[in-house]
Design a protein around this motif. Sequence first.
Motif, PDB file in Angstrom:
ATOM      1  N   CYS A 187       0.818  -1.218   0.000  1.00  0.00           N
ATOM      2  CA  CYS A 187       0.000   0.000   0.000  1.00  0.00           C
ATOM      3  C   CYS A 187       0.852   1.267   0.000  1.00  0.00           C
ATOM      4  CB  CYS A 187      -0.910  -0.004   1.222  1.00  0.00           C
ATOM      5  SG  CYS A 187      -1.971   1.445   1.301  1.00  0.00           S
ATOM      6  N   TYR A 188       0.430   2.245  -0.812  1.00  0.00           N
ATOM      7  CA  TYR A 188       1.139   3.526  -0.896  1.00  0.00           C
ATOM      8  C   TYR A 188       0.915   4.404   0.333  1.00  0.00           C
ATOM      9  CZ  TYR A 188       1.887   2.684  -5.906  1.00  0.00           C
ATOM     10  OH  TYR A 188       2.277   2.180  -7.115  1.00  0.00           O
ATOM     11  N   CYS A 197      -4.626   0.493   2.818  1.00  0.00           N
ATOM     12  CA  CYS A 197      -5.837   1.311   2.647  1.00  0.00           C
ATOM     13  C   CYS A 197      -6.913   0.568   1.853  1.00  0.00           C
ATOM     14  CB  CYS A 197      -5.490   2.644   1.978  1.00  0.00           C
ATOM     15  SG  CYS A 197      -5.182   2.552   0.188  1.00  0.00           S
ATOM     16  N   GLY A 198      -6.494  -0.341   0.965  1.00  0.00           N
ATOM     17  CA  GLY A 198      -7.462  -1.084   0.153  1.00  0.00           C
ATOM     18  C   GLY A 198      -7.987  -0.300  -1.038  1.00  0.00           C
ATOM     19  N   GLN A 199      -7.537   0.955  -1.229  1.00  0.00           N
ATOM     20  CA  GLN A 199      -8.095   1.842  -2.249  1.00  0.00           C
ATOM     21  C   GLN A 199      -7.088   2.251  -3.331  1.00  0.00           C
ATOM     22  OE1 GLN A 199     -11.343   2.641  -1.929  1.00  0.00           O
ATOM     23  NE2 GLN A 199     -11.432   1.556   0.027  1.00  0.00           N
ATOM     24  N   CYS A 200      -5.826   2.362  -2.978  1.00  0.00           N
ATOM     25  CA  CYS A 200      -4.857   2.899  -3.934  1.00  0.00           C
ATOM     26  C   CYS A 200      -4.593   1.874  -5.049  1.00  0.00           C
ATOM     27  CB  CYS A 200      -3.565   3.302  -3.215  1.00  0.00           C
ATOM     28  SG  CYS A 200      -2.580   1.920  -2.595  1.00  0.00           S
ATOM     29  N   CYS A 203      -2.865  -1.316  -3.897  1.00  0.00           N
ATOM     30  CA  CYS A 203      -3.790  -2.204  -3.169  1.00  0.00           C
ATOM     31  C   CYS A 203      -4.726  -2.922  -4.132  1.00  0.00           C
ATOM     32  CB  CYS A 203      -4.624  -1.404  -2.171  1.00  0.00           C
ATOM     33  SG  CYS A 203      -3.763  -1.082  -0.612  1.00  0.00           S
TER      34      CYS A 203
HETATM   35 ZN    ZN Z   1      -3.380   1.248  -0.481  1.00  0.00          ZN
END
Ligand code: ZN
Length: 222
Positions: A187-188, A197-200, A203
């Motif tokens: 994750c960034y 984060c699950g969003q970038c 991820c």
């Molecule tokens: Zn992430």
Amino acid sequence: MKKRAVILLSGGLDSVTALAIAKSEGYDCYSISFDYGQRHKTELLAAEHLAHETGVVSHKVIQIDLRSIGGSALTDDIDVPETEQQGIPITYVPARNTIFLSIALGWAEVINAEAIFVGVNAVDYSGYPDCRPEFIDAFEKLANLATKSAVEGSAIYIRAPLMNLSKSEIVKQGTALGIDYSETISCYQADAQGRACGQCDSCRFRRQGFLDANLMDPTRYQ
Ligand code: ZN
């Protein structure tokens, strides 16, 4: 003497897989990480831990403050995008792989390593120009022109064993080599506990990789 390799180790899924591949090919492994001012600094702890788990001969952390250049969501006051971007995304860090490979090349020359392994991938990736096969080929040519050891007859190879693999092929291969991916951080913008984060972009590619490989996603999410 066993052959030696320097491995660029970020602590993420890809670089750890590249390390496991180097090890499986019989190399004595020397891993190198960069504390370059990245937001996701917890990846450095992951890298150190994974280096020792894998049994590297030596693990080095180089301090190089790329925040003084900025220009990336990873090193500047720019938000990490949480939706898919057009073109090369703002998480691209200017000239990062050129800088990292140059330092790795210096170490490789000092320890007489015959190869540098880098976990770049041009299939499930963000389109960064310094992750493409053309870049790796060009850097290998440079490495063999630029060093005393190469000019005196010891060629150096830049190995990118993941280049043409999909994310799911990467996690399958790494799992077969015994990697515990729960320890890796891709994750960034991982938090201080290393949770993703699950969003970038990073991820999303990673999550899809486990899904496509029919493997349980061991990532710790926020
Ligand atoms: Zn992430």
